[in-house]
Design an enzyme around this catalytic site. Sequence first.
Site, PDB file in Angstrom:
ATOM      1  N   GLU A 427       0.743  11.917   1.179  1.00  0.00           N
ATOM      2  CA  GLU A 427       2.007  10.997   1.265  1.00  0.00           C
ATOM      3  C   GLU A 427       3.021  11.430   2.123  1.00  0.00           C
ATOM      4  OE1 GLU A 427       3.242  10.506  -2.728  1.00  0.00           O
ATOM      5  OE2 GLU A 427       5.020   9.445  -2.232  1.00  0.00           O
ATOM      6  N   ASP A 500       2.618  12.826  -4.383  1.00  0.00           N
ATOM      7  CA  ASP A 500       3.547  13.448  -5.135  1.00  0.00           C
ATOM      8  C   ASP A 500       2.996  13.063  -6.602  1.00  0.00           C
ATOM      9  OD1 ASP A 500       5.048  14.256  -3.206  1.00  0.00           O
ATOM     10  OD2 ASP A 500       6.544  12.564  -3.199  1.00  0.00           O
ATOM     11  N   ASP A 502       4.732  11.916  -9.047  1.00  0.00           N
ATOM     12  CA  ASP A 502       5.668  11.064  -9.602  1.00  0.00           C
ATOM     13  C   ASP A 502       5.260   9.375  -9.587  1.00  0.00           C
ATOM     14  OD1 ASP A 502       5.885  10.111  -6.822  1.00  0.00           O
ATOM     15  OD2 ASP A 502       7.848  10.957  -6.660  1.00  0.00           O
ATOM     16  N   ASP A 504       5.792   6.863  -7.846  1.00  0.00           N
ATOM     17  CA  ASP A 504       5.428   6.377  -6.522  1.00  0.00           C
ATOM     18  C   ASP A 504       4.081   6.941  -5.685  1.00  0.00           C
ATOM     19  OD1 ASP A 504       7.519   4.649  -6.120  1.00  0.00           O
ATOM     20  OD2 ASP A 504       8.689   6.113  -4.877  1.00  0.00           O
TER      21      ASP A 504
END
Length: 635
Positions: A427, A500, A502, A504
């Site tokens: 990402e 990541d 998180d 997203d």
Amino acid sequence: MEGPLNGYNASDIQVLEGLEAVRKRPGMYIGTTGPKGLHHLVFEIVDNSIDEAVGGYCNEIETIIHEDNSVSVCDNGRGIPVDIHPQMGIPALEVIMTTLHSGGKFGGSGYNISGGLHGVGLSVVNALSSHMEVTVKRDGFIYRQCYEQGIPMGKVEQIGTTNEKGTVIHFLPDPEIFEITIFEKEIIEQRLRELSFLNKGLRITLLDEREEAPGKKDFHYNNGLKDFVAYINKKKEVINEKPIYFESQKEDVIVNIVIQYNNGYNDSIYSYANNIRTQEGGTHEIGFKNGLTRVINDFARKSNFLKENDTNLSGEDIREGIVGIISVLVKEPQFEGQTKTKLGNTYIRSIVESAVFENVEDYLNENPVIAKKILDKAISARRAREAARKARELTRRKSALESTSLPGKLADCSSKNAELCELYIVEGDSAGGSAKQGRDRNYQAILPLRGKILNVQKARLDRVLASEEIKALITAIGTGIDEDFDIKKARYHKLFIMTDADVDGSHIRVLLLTFFYRYMRQLIEEGYVYIAQPPLFGLKRGNDMHYFHKEEEMNSFLSENKQKWTVQRYKGLGEMDAEQLWDTTMDPDNRTILQVNIDDAIRADEIFSDLMGENVQARKEFIQENAVYATNLDI
Ligand code: 0RA
């Protein structure tokens, strides 16, 4: 009769030889001694009770996972017979529990449920259990017999009286046989729910006594397959609220079918023969597809939807957005194919085909408004398919012209031995940069992806192929997609999704998995797809560095090492430098990875609808516990 405890006779020796064969080669009878084989034991027992239910003798099956990971299955069927078996001279119950009777089954419905994957019986489960106990309520009495590793620990005993009937089987899988003897409630729950959908009116319950506050789950569907289709479509917008549903019987064959369209683009066909999921399809599924294609085209012409010069709609066009469940009961099912999940009996095809034709025709005639909606959908599917074909031809021609047209963003590895090569799909450009610096360029390639990729759950193939990120991914992997897919062309045998930690990141991960699942499913099935696990925390003291994936692990480390540590919390991959990324996430000697496995198509569909649909809460919950579809490999 002389039992094994007080001297052998000929039939005892036969029994012992049979049990020994099962214990020596368990794989031959239950496939594996891993988790799949372990759960197969439960399903084998449940199938016997289901068989009683199919015959109309039983309407309730209770399943309990006990604290010690033993399992009880209790039904209110006729009870296993206990009268003396004329040839063997011992109670039928003992014969059923201890001999590998091949061929014809005792009793049951005549629709041999246990003819499935491995076709094993109660005796196989018995042989593979360190302890088993059967209680039968029948003819006013309660009978019991206990076994260890399949060997009776005494005779069938009459232990009381009752006016109930039924069978209770309690067994403890043998740790000498199984790699792991802990049952996963979710796997059992999934199958029990499926069985209760397939057998309408039957009540199946599940209680997990290992839980802190055990609660009984109750699966009971009075509308059978109609409830099943509603369950699968519950998060989708449907086109025909009232499903197409029918039951029919011809000769010995009972056919149950339900069809409901949603506004998505996949076709989801689930077929069953004698309650066994026929993953590889077979004659019932072919009959279904043929019948549906014929009847829709026929109706489209009669109602002037297709004009004289129009070509017929293809089966694929007609099945866009369909959820179809086919359940047949067959007296002597032949299971074929690699995993023995393909129905082979040829006469089934025409029986199902004509049943589909007649019943769907009636439905379309009676529901002209819905019929028009279904035809509209098929016609727009045809248009999109044309566009996709053109787009695909364009990419094919392009790659033929420039044969080394790998995407510019790909930092490829130098090895050309695909078996050793790994692709990290990363990402963001900055993490991509660190990964490029940190990797072992001999065998690790990096493909940075910018931002979100297209949600393929909500787009047709022509739009999917127009997306740059997806095009780069397809070319880098090398296999092609969909009908063109060829796993032999894979340029890497390990694909790591590295995002990541998180929301997203989770979302991107799921988008990628959805794409693989829809268009390159075999990559998942063959275990090529992994999720990289960057650490979330780091503790630093001078040159001493420790990484953790879980806060609890870090805390317990801190309580044992009471020095002064600097705590780092990594929110994104970008916060780690190249060396850290290598040490923690890419170095095969240190990294923790999850292999993605999705064997259950219904569950997978449910997961992807949850994640990709509008339901934010479902998405959040899933992301928090997304280990559901991944196995921790801890390499
Ligand atoms: C053999 C014959 C009959 C029933 C069964 C077996 C039977 C087996 C299992 C296994 C679990 N639950 C079960 N319930 C029944 C038919 C006996 C008769 O004709 O009464």
